[in-house]
Motif scaffolding. Structure first.
Motif, PDB file in Angstrom:
ATOM      1  N   ALA A 234       2.204 -37.668  -6.310  1.00 33.31           N
ATOM      2  CA  ALA A 234       3.522 -38.266  -6.533  1.00 33.31           C
ATOM      3  C   ALA A 234       3.921 -38.326  -8.004  1.00 33.31           C
ATOM      4  CB  ALA A 234       3.555 -39.667  -5.931  1.00 33.31           C
TER       5      ALA A 234
ATOM      6  N   GLU B 210       0.705 -40.058  -2.414  1.00 31.98           N
ATOM      7  CA  GLU B 210       0.406 -41.090  -3.411  1.00 31.98           C
ATOM      8  C   GLU B 210      -1.099 -41.291  -3.492  1.00 31.98           C
ATOM      9  OE1 GLU B 210       3.123 -44.463  -3.724  1.00 31.98           O
ATOM     10  OE2 GLU B 210       4.243 -43.614  -2.029  1.00 31.98           O
TER      11      GLU B 210
ATOM     12  N   ASP C  51      -3.243 -42.803  -0.452  1.00 37.75           N
ATOM     13  CA  ASP C  51      -2.711 -42.534   0.890  1.00 37.75           C
ATOM     14  C   ASP C  51      -3.769 -42.451   1.987  1.00 37.75           C
ATOM     15  OD1 ASP C  51      -0.081 -42.662   0.255  1.00 37.75           O
ATOM     16  OD2 ASP C  51       0.340 -40.514   0.406  1.00 37.75           O
TER      17      ASP C  51
ATOM     18  N   ASN D  72      -1.000 -48.274  -4.268  1.00 39.67           N
ATOM     19  CA  ASN D  72       0.170 -47.430  -4.539  1.00 39.67           C
ATOM     20  C   ASN D  72       1.285 -48.211  -5.237  1.00 39.67           C
ATOM     21  OD1 ASN D  72      -1.071 -45.211  -3.433  1.00 39.67           O
ATOM     22  ND2 ASN D  72      -0.034 -45.339  -1.457  1.00 39.67           N
TER      23      ASN D  72
ATOM     24  N   LYS E 269       2.679 -47.460  -9.008  1.00 42.30           N
ATOM     25  CA  LYS E 269       4.097 -47.097  -9.139  1.00 42.30           C
ATOM     26  C   LYS E 269       4.899 -48.142  -9.906  1.00 42.30           C
ATOM     27  CE  LYS E 269       6.000 -45.353  -5.446  1.00 42.30           C
ATOM     28  NZ  LYS E 269       6.647 -45.269  -4.105  1.00 42.30           N
TER      29      LYS E 269
ATOM     30  N   VAL F   7       4.407 -43.247 -11.823  1.00 37.27           N
ATOM     31  CA  VAL F   7       5.074 -42.318 -10.903  1.00 37.27           C
ATOM     32  C   VAL F   7       6.565 -42.270 -11.251  1.00 37.27           C
ATOM     33  CG1 VAL F   7       5.588 -41.766  -8.496  1.00 37.27           C
ATOM     34  CG2 VAL F   7       3.397 -42.835  -9.085  1.00 37.27           C
TER      35      VAL F   7
END
Length: 552
Positions: free
Chosen positions: A130, A152, A155, A166, A170, A176
């Motif tokens: 990602a 990601e 995952d 994640n 992020k 990300v």
């Protein structure tokens, strides 16, 4: 000399030859080993483990998705652009099971590099982390890529842990960049869709290209080495003979910090350790040394795969010496020259000698290795089983023992050729099948090989050949030098002179280094210039870029 392996004394427990025909394809071996070791751990990343049975099931799901939910056909290329996370082996083996050719792709590529590789390979699909998705979307219109699947970092983890990791990556760490999710597919959803179908085994030939492995591109445009089922099966079996002196099937835990998209780590962790049913501990970000050391403390590991710069970085961390090394049996080094200082310090710290090997992308990659228990520091070991080596001068004449010349290699692990580049292939592999490595080496009478240096990196001082590796090996033994790189610079007096770029552990005077070199080197090899730097330019796998230093 052309069949030196026949005269090499292989240690007890090793065979001098292997049978590359023992498995038709990598998938034949994969099917056998995932059944045999179904309940054994295959890969662990950030605390979550996939067994070989899990890898079999999930890669079959991905293969079924590719066959039933895309227009990809056997032989089409699919790029995999992932760091060391659990999705990597799932994507690679799933793609191979669908009959596709995998294009290993560096997650740190610039847009220009990614565009070149997608166009050169003709990749029609891309599995991407990602963090690189925005770049992939931007490049896509200029390439043949029709399908982008994004994943990601966590995952493959259970739901709560997946969402937590994640989200932190992020939202908190901001790792990300935003991207248009409507233009890509989800890797997790692809696995779910594939689970509703049965994948169909696609017949593949022994000499069919299954991996396109791009060279680093440090000399000209990056080229794709065509690695076949035969190449990879052969190199797996060759590595098995070496590693088997230390590691047992289904019993080992091996640290995997080097990028799987690079052929060195790919062959060790995705091929050879799959053959042996052993456990890989994936390190997504080895540059985070404190985090890396913390992860090491969570495992009683028996094997470690690295290279010189990584060894040095770890040993400079104060907490590293407190790691439990009591089970460590095998430390593998490759990818760049191992310095004597790093090797000795590693053994003092861990109690385990480093076994240095040598290889090239074009040879899948292992050409030679120092067998466990029979290591010779300063050498790259003995030729792999069923590997012929010869040393040639510039006119192609065979050199005698201990006479430097270009190392040339022939064996079942040597690539089919460069993708769509027959002229480059002809320059690299001669009519007799010998691969010209471009490295200057000597063959000792005991069968061990020693790399003197890269042909193009050689420095000529007053007609004398000076090899940068020798200068660097001496200087890194100085207590105040962390690492260094030597190059040749123009000199009116001697044609070329030696210049060294130094990263110091603590302040050091140039005179101190000159005096140290004079104690250890003949006068024409002593550097005339020093430049102190905070760091040296390196490739993403840790090789020092002398080319950039020359151009600076």
């Amino acid at each position: 000399m052309t069949d030196a392996y026949k005269h090499t004394q292989y240690p007890a427990g090793m065979k001098a030859t292997i049978d590359p025909e023992s498995y038709d394809t990598v998938l034949d071996l994969f099917d056998e080993k995932t059944r045999q070791f179904a309940d054994k751990p295959a890969y662990t990343c950030m605390g979550h483990t996939l067994t070989y049975g899990d890898l079999d099931r999930l890669s079959a799901n991905f293969a079924a998705y590719l066959q039933n939910n895309t227009d990809l056909q056997p032989g089409d290329r699919i790029a995999v652009q992932l760091p060391n996370i659990l999705q990597y082996p799932i994507a690679v083996f799933g793609a191979l099971r669908a009959g596709l050719t995998v294009v290993n792709t560096n997650p740190l590529y610039t847009e220009r590099e990614l565009e070149h590789q997608m166009n050169d390979s003709g990749a029609k699909a891309l599995v991407v982390y990602a963090g690189m998705a925005a770049q992939a979307i931007k490049v896509q219109p200029k390439t043949p890529v029709k399908h982008i699947l994004v994943t990601e970092i966590a995952d493959m983890h259970p739901t709560l842990k997946r969402v937590l990791i994640n989200t932190v990556v992020k939202r908190v760490k901001k790792m990300v960049p935003a991207y248009d999710a409507s233009r890509v597919g989800s890797f997790r959803q692809a696995l779910s869709q594939g689970s509703r179908h049965q994948y169909k085994r696609t017949p593949a030939g022994h000499d069919e290209t299954i991996i396109l492995q791009y060279t680093g591109g440090t000399t000209g445009v990056a080229k794709g080495a065509m690695l076949t089922n035969r190449n990879l099966v052969a190199n797996m079996l060759q590595c098995y003979e070496f590693f088997g002196l230390a590691l047992k099937d289904g019993q080992e835990t091996v640290i995997a910090p080097l990028p799987l998209y690079h052929i060195y780590a790919f062959t060790v962790h995705c091929m050879t350790l799959m053959l042996t049913g052993n456990h890989n501990i994936l390190i997504p970000n080895p540059r985070d040394i404190p985090g890396f050391v913390k992860e090491l403390n969570a495992h009683r590991f028996t094997g470690f795969v690295g290279l010189n710069t990584l060894f040095v970085g770890l040993m400079n961390n104060e907490d590293f010496k407190n790691v439990d090394f009591s089970q460590l049996k095998l430390t593998i080094s490759g990818g760049m020259a191992l310095t004597l200082a790093a090797a000795k310090r590693w053994e003092e710290t861990t109690g385990c000698k480093i076994s240095e090997g040598y290889g090239m992308t074009e040879s899948s990659p292992v050409i030679s290795f120092n067998p466990n228990g029979y290591q010779q520091l300063g050498t790259i070991g003995i030729p792999a089983p069923s590997t012929e080596v010869r040393i040639c001068d510039d006119d192609g004449n065979l050199q005698g023992f201990n006479e430097p010349g270009e190392l040339q290699v022939r064996g079942p692990q040597v690539m089919k050729g460069y993708w769509n580049r027959p002229d480059d292939t002809a320059k690299t592999i001669d009519k007799d099948g010998f691969l010209k490595t471009g490295d200057i080496a000597v063959l000792q009478e005991d069968g061990y090989l020693k790399i003197v240096d890269r042909k193009k990196d050689m420095i000529v001082v007053s007609g004398f050949n000076v090899y940068p590796n020798e200068i660097e090996d001496v200087l890194t033994q100085h207590p105040k030098v962390l690492e260094c790189a030597a190059i040749g610079v123009p000199s009116e007096k001697t044609g070329e002179a030696v210049k060294v770029f130094v990263v110091a552990k603590e302040p050091v005077e140039e005179k101190e280094l000159v005096d140290f070199c004079r104690e250890n080197l003949t006068p024409y090899k002593v550097p005339k210039q020093f430049e102190f730097r905070d760091e040296l330019p390196k490739t993403n796998v840790g090789k020092v870029l002398r080319r950039e230093l020359r151009e600076s």
